[in-house]
Scaffold this motif. Structure first.
Motif, PDB file in Angstrom:
ATOM      1  N   LEU A  68       9.810  -1.674  50.852  1.00 45.74           N
ATOM      2  CA  LEU A  68       8.460  -1.057  50.938  1.00 45.74           C
ATOM      3  C   LEU A  68       8.298   0.522  51.193  1.00 45.74           C
ATOM      4  N   ARG A  69       9.416   0.951  51.686  1.00 43.20           N
ATOM      5  CA  ARG A  69       9.353   2.553  51.580  1.00 43.20           C
ATOM      6  C   ARG A  69       9.813   3.063  50.258  1.00 43.20           C
ATOM      7  N   ASP A  70      10.682   2.374  49.459  1.00 45.64           N
ATOM      8  CA  ASP A  70      10.954   2.677  48.103  1.00 45.64           C
ATOM      9  C   ASP A  70       9.786   2.714  47.188  1.00 45.64           C
ATOM     10  N   GLN A 105      11.396  -1.197  64.138  1.00 43.35           N
ATOM     11  CA  GLN A 105      10.110  -1.549  63.523  1.00 43.35           C
ATOM     12  C   GLN A 105      10.513  -3.254  63.370  1.00 43.35           C
ATOM     13  N   LEU A 106       9.467  -3.868  63.841  1.00 42.88           N
ATOM     14  CA  LEU A 106       9.630  -5.395  64.107  1.00 42.88           C
ATOM     15  C   LEU A 106       8.833  -6.233  62.858  1.00 42.88           C
ATOM     16  N   ILE A 114      13.864  -7.951  58.779  1.00 44.91           N
ATOM     17  CA  ILE A 114      12.945  -7.315  58.004  1.00 44.91           C
ATOM     18  C   ILE A 114      13.311  -5.889  57.354  1.00 44.91           C
ATOM     19  N   ASP A 115      14.469  -5.480  57.990  1.00 49.78           N
ATOM     20  CA  ASP A 115      15.192  -3.954  57.706  1.00 49.78           C
ATOM     21  C   ASP A 115      15.078  -3.946  56.101  1.00 49.78           C
ATOM     22  N   SER A 116      15.706  -4.688  55.427  1.00 49.11           N
ATOM     23  CA  SER A 116      15.802  -4.840  53.958  1.00 49.11           C
ATOM     24  C   SER A 116      14.486  -4.677  53.369  1.00 49.11           C
ATOM     25  N   GLN A 117      13.560  -5.462  53.824  1.00 48.78           N
ATOM     26  CA  GLN A 117      12.046  -5.438  53.385  1.00 48.78           C
ATOM     27  C   GLN A 117      11.452  -4.097  53.565  1.00 48.78           C
TER      28      GLN A 117
END
Length: 277
Positions: free
Chosen positions: A76-78, A111-112, A69-72
């Motif tokens: 999401l932050r962007d 973060q998971l 989920i790191d890329s997701q």
């Protein structure tokens, strides 16, 4: 056919009186059997649907945590557009979150899930706890953050609370380099790293923003003993243990289904009038 059509002199004939009454009794028996059968079918299919729903829920949680989920989170932050002020309305079990803040990256935080929104105070408190944890245990395992709230708060599938941006689920720290991937899986207590898990809990409490932490009573015993060995102070104020699990005392309280993770509830943000609980 009824009695009025059967004179007394012919009552000895069964075809006149008895066959109709036997037919009605048989019909009633069939109706009762049919109704009972329908009820049984409804109960069986209802229970089966409930079991299938529970199984699908576990599969959903597993795949949600198994994927990268790191890329997701980066996407999401962007797409996240900050606003002010952050408002936590209602209670953790029935509330909303306005202008929620997404938990930003930190070297000591892993973060998971994608549910990483909370009040500004909640997010800042997590960062301060991570800073303190790094001071106490340099280079140790990160804080493994599971669910906070959705961006707008509200109902959260799989949780009764986590609706107003003040609830956070964290995994305990286990012995060894490999940490469990599934957050709600109960592992043997002898695998729990009591000392490091206590440092995690102590770092959270020392921020001064924690209202209560929910942990299973048996896990509390492990953390309590680790805290005693570390010569920690004011354990009676911090722990419900060794008092009973129904005693309303201590920052750390027993709550069912919290053997695999700890649940932090932060205080209402200052000046948030609609926040309760």
């Amino acid at each position: 056919i009824s009695r009025r059509f059967c004179p007394a002199r012919v009552e000895q004939f069964s075809f006149c009186l008895r066959r109709p009454s036997m037919g009605m009794a048989k019909k009633g028996k069939i109706l009762r059997w049919f109704g009972g059968g329908c009820l049984l079918v409804v109960l069986v299919f209802g229970l089966g649907g409930l079991l299938v729903g529970c199984a699908l829920e576990q599969v959903f949680l597993y795949f949600r945590e198994s994927r990268n989920i790191d890329s997701q989170l980066a996407e999401l932050r962007d797409s996240y557009e900050p606003c002010r002020p952050t408002i936590s309305r209602g209670t953790p079990n029935k509330g909303t979150l306005r202008c929620g803040v997404i938990l930003s990256p930190h070297p000591r935080i892993k973060q998971l899930t994608l549910a990483q929104f909370g009040t500004r105070e909640t997010v800042m408190a997590l960062h301060r706890a991570a800073d303190r944890l790094e001071q106490l245990d340099p280079g140790g395992p990160p804080m493994r953050v599971m669910d906070l709230s959705h961006e707008g708060g509200g109902r959260f599938r799989g949780h009764a609370s986590h609706q107003s941006g003040r609830d956070v689920d964290l995994r305990f720290i286990y012995q060894g380099e490999e940490q469990p991937r599934r957050g709600f899986r109960n592992l043997p207590l002898d695998r729990l790293d009591g000392y490091r898990s206590w440092l995690l809990v102590d770092s959270l409490i020392k921020t001064g923003r924690v209202k209560v932490i929910f942990i299973d009573h048996e896990v509390q015993e492990v953390l309590y003993n680790a805290a005693k060995e570390a010569k920690a102070r004011n354990l009676k104020r911090v722990f419900q243990y060794p008092r009973g699990e129904k005693v309303r005392a201590g920052i750390i309280r027993h709550w069912p289904n919290h053997r695999s993770h700890l649940h932090i509830r932060y205080r209402c943000p200052r000046g948030s009038k609609g926040c309760r609980g």
